[in-house]
Design a protein around this motif. Structure first.
Motif, PDB file in Angstrom:
ATOM      1  N   GLU A  13       0.857  -1.198   0.000  1.00 10.93           N
ATOM      2  CA  GLU A  13       0.000   0.000   0.000  1.00 10.93           C
ATOM      3  C   GLU A  13       0.882   1.235   0.000  1.00 10.93           C
ATOM      4  N   ILE A  14       0.487   2.233  -0.756  1.00  4.46           N
ATOM      5  CA  ILE A  14       1.147   3.544  -0.701  1.00  4.46           C
ATOM      6  C   ILE A  14       0.053   4.609  -0.794  1.00  4.46           C
ATOM      7  N   GLN A  15       0.023   5.470   0.169  1.00  5.22           N
ATOM      8  CA  GLN A  15      -1.040   6.469   0.257  1.00  5.22           C
ATOM      9  C   GLN A  15      -0.426   7.856   0.383  1.00  5.22           C
ATOM     10  N   LYS A  16      -0.713   8.700  -0.579  1.00  7.63           N
ATOM     11  CA  LYS A  16      -0.237  10.085  -0.549  1.00  7.63           C
ATOM     12  C   LYS A  16      -1.306  10.942   0.115  1.00  7.63           C
ATOM     13  N   ARG A  17      -0.900  11.773   1.054  1.00  6.74           N
ATOM     14  CA  ARG A  17      -1.875  12.618   1.739  1.00  6.74           C
ATOM     15  C   ARG A  17      -1.193  13.841   2.328  1.00  6.74           C
ATOM     16  N   ALA A  18      -1.999  14.796   2.723  1.00  7.47           N
ATOM     17  CA  ALA A  18      -1.466  15.966   3.418  1.00  7.47           C
ATOM     18  C   ALA A  18      -1.065  15.559   4.832  1.00  7.47           C
ATOM     19  N   ALA A  19      -0.129  16.261   5.396  1.00  8.61           N
ATOM     20  CA  ALA A  19       0.270  15.989   6.781  1.00  8.61           C
ATOM     21  C   ALA A  19      -0.880  16.323   7.717  1.00  8.61           C
ATOM     22  N   SER A  20      -0.973  15.578   8.797  1.00  6.50           N
ATOM     23  CA  SER A  20      -1.970  15.883   9.818  1.00  6.50           C
ATOM     24  C   SER A  20      -1.390  16.891  10.801  1.00  6.50           C
ATOM     25  N   LEU A  21      -2.263  17.610  11.480  1.00  7.34           N
ATOM     26  CA  LEU A  21      -1.810  18.570  12.481  1.00  7.34           C
ATOM     27  C   LEU A  21      -1.033  17.857  13.588  1.00  7.34           C
ATOM     28  N   GLU A  22      -1.449  16.641  13.907  1.00 10.71           N
ATOM     29  CA  GLU A  22      -0.753  15.865  14.945  1.00 10.71           C
ATOM     30  C   GLU A  22       0.692  15.583  14.538  1.00 10.71           C
ATOM     31  N   GLU A  23       0.913  15.245  13.259  1.00 10.75           N
ATOM     32  CA  GLU A  23       2.271  14.987  12.777  1.00 10.75           C
ATOM     33  C   GLU A  23       3.116  16.255  12.809  1.00 10.75           C
ATOM     34  N   VAL A  24       2.507  17.373  12.424  1.00 11.31           N
ATOM     35  CA  VAL A  24       3.217  18.661  12.467  1.00 11.31           C
ATOM     36  C   VAL A  24       3.592  19.002  13.907  1.00 11.31           C
ATOM     37  N   PHE A  25       2.633  18.848  14.804  1.00 11.35           N
ATOM     38  CA  PHE A  25       2.855  19.143  16.226  1.00 11.35           C
ATOM     39  C   PHE A  25       4.001  18.296  16.767  1.00 11.35           C
ATOM     40  N   LYS A  26       3.976  17.007  16.443  1.00  8.74           N
ATOM     41  CA  LYS A  26       5.005  16.086  16.949  1.00  8.74           C
ATOM     42  C   LYS A  26       6.387  16.523  16.453  1.00  8.74           C
ATOM     43  N   LYS A  27       6.470  16.904  15.177  1.00 16.49           N
ATOM     44  CA  LYS A  27       7.767  17.284  14.629  1.00 16.49           C
ATOM     45  C   LYS A  27       8.293  18.565  15.275  1.00 16.49           C
ATOM     46  N   LEU A  28       7.420  19.562  15.426  1.00 19.45           N
ATOM     47  CA  LEU A  28       7.858  20.846  15.954  1.00 19.45           C
ATOM     48  C   LEU A  28       8.232  20.782  17.427  1.00 19.45           C
ATOM     49  N   THR A  29       7.573  19.928  18.175  1.00 18.68           N
ATOM     50  CA  THR A  29       7.817  19.896  19.628  1.00 18.68           C
ATOM     51  C   THR A  29       8.839  18.833  20.041  1.00 18.68           C
ATOM     52  N   SER A  30       9.303  18.046  19.066  1.00 18.55           N
ATOM     53  CA  SER A  30      10.339  17.056  19.396  1.00 18.55           C
ATOM     54  C   SER A  30      11.716  17.513  18.940  1.00 18.55           C
ATOM     55  N   GLN A  31      11.750  18.529  18.079  1.00 11.48           N
ATOM     56  CA  GLN A  31      13.054  18.963  17.557  1.00 11.48           C
ATOM     57  C   GLN A  31      13.582  20.189  18.285  1.00 11.48           C
ATOM     58  N   ASN A  32      12.827  20.690  19.272  1.00 11.43           N
ATOM     59  CA  ASN A  32      13.273  21.884  19.980  1.00 11.43           C
ATOM     60  C   ASN A  32      13.503  21.582  21.446  1.00 11.43           C
TER      61      ASN A  32
END
Length: 300
Positions: free
Chosen positions: A281-300
């Motif tokens: 399976e391969i599914q292209k989609r927009a990022a979720s807000l949860e994924e954005v939140f996780k990235k921004l708050t784990s790299q700082n």
């Protein structure tokens, strides 16, 4: 401007709960104020409501300085804290009548507010007898009773069941039709339903302040969820052209982040051939807000 915060710092001893925070919220906006536990969300809200003072910097609410005009600011703000403080021995209407007296509001407003937030069936019960959902309604009614221009809500739906969530969200949405709302929550679906813009704070600093859709595109671009029929090489995945990042989801599933101008699908299939694996399976989609939140708050 309904809220304007400039270089605001709050110290608890030597610890910086807020570190030179700046942002503004215009009249009529519903803004999600997000961050992990201990990021400074509740501290910011307590400062804006005059509950605690800042250590440095300036905050204005409805063009009033919260240090110089604390009482005037409180008249402009409705506040529902995370732990909704209620006098549990009081009855619903009795408590709201008491709050009307505190705000010097005509008590005829109480019946109107009881109906507006759906408390009519519970109006003659003690607060201690109410479910969590109805207690939140009482807190929201108290916050709205004096018709504030700004509504500050700290985790307003924590602990509610699905039906209660839907009802409280709708009440907040309706309140936001003619008020400025600043909303803190850990529930990302709630933010996407209610808010057009989010401010994300991490370790006392603002790490993002954008409309939700802009934030998703700028932070993660396009993401692909891929499932293979067997274990594959992480180092090999990293070599796919256009890949910005990846996350192992387990069970041979991966989340791949691509540059906005790159379609990863051809590269994924080429990689699978080299690995002797099949793409289930391969599914292209927009990022979720949860994924954005996780990235921004784990790299700082």
């Amino acid at each position: 401007m309904s809220i304007k915060v400039s270089n605001l710092t709050k110290l608890y001893g030597e610890q910086k709960a807020l570190d030179e925070v700046s942002f503004s919220i215009s009249k009529g906006e519903i803004v999600g104020f997000l961050g992990p536990n201990g990021a400074g969300k509740s501290t910011m809200m307590k400062v804006l409501t005059g509950y605690i003072p800042q250590s440095e910097g300036e905050a204005l609410v409805c063009d009033l300085n919260i240090e110089d005009d604390s009482i005037a600011v409180r008249r402009k703000v409705g506040y529902l804290p995370e732990h909704n403080p209620l006098y549990l021995e009081m009855y619903v209407k009795e408590y709201l009548n008491f709050m009307a007296g505190v705000h010097q509001v005509n008590r005829t407003k109480v019946d109107e507010m009881i109906e507006k937030v759906g408390l009519v069936p519970e109006r003659n019960k003690r607060l201690g007898q109410l479910s969590k959902g109805y207690r939140q309604r009482v807190g929201l009614a108290a916050a709205l009773l004096h018709e504030p221009e700004v509504l500050i809500l700290d985790e307003p739906t924590t602990g509610l069941d699905v039906n209660q969530l839907v009802e409280i969200r709708q009440l907040i949405k309706e309140a936001g039709a003619d008020k400025t709302v600043m909303l803190s929550t850990h529930i990302m679906q709630e933010v996407e339903f209610l808010c057009d813009r989010v401010i994300i704070i991490n370790k006392g600093k603002i790490v993002a302040d954008r409309p939700i859709e802009d934030l998703k595109q700028l932070t993660l671009g396009t993401v692909y969820q891929v499932e293979f029929d067997k274990e594959v090489s992480k180092s090999g995945l990293r070599k796919i052209n256009g890949l910005k990042g990846l996350e192992d989801l387990g069970a041979n599933k991966w989340l791949l982040e691509a540059r906005p101008d790159i379609d990863l699908r051809a590269g994924v299939f080429d990689f699978a051939v080299k690995e002797g694996a099949a793409v289930l399976e391969i599914q292209k989609r927009a990022a979720s807000l949860e994924e954005v939140f996780k990235k921004l708050t784990s790299q700082n």
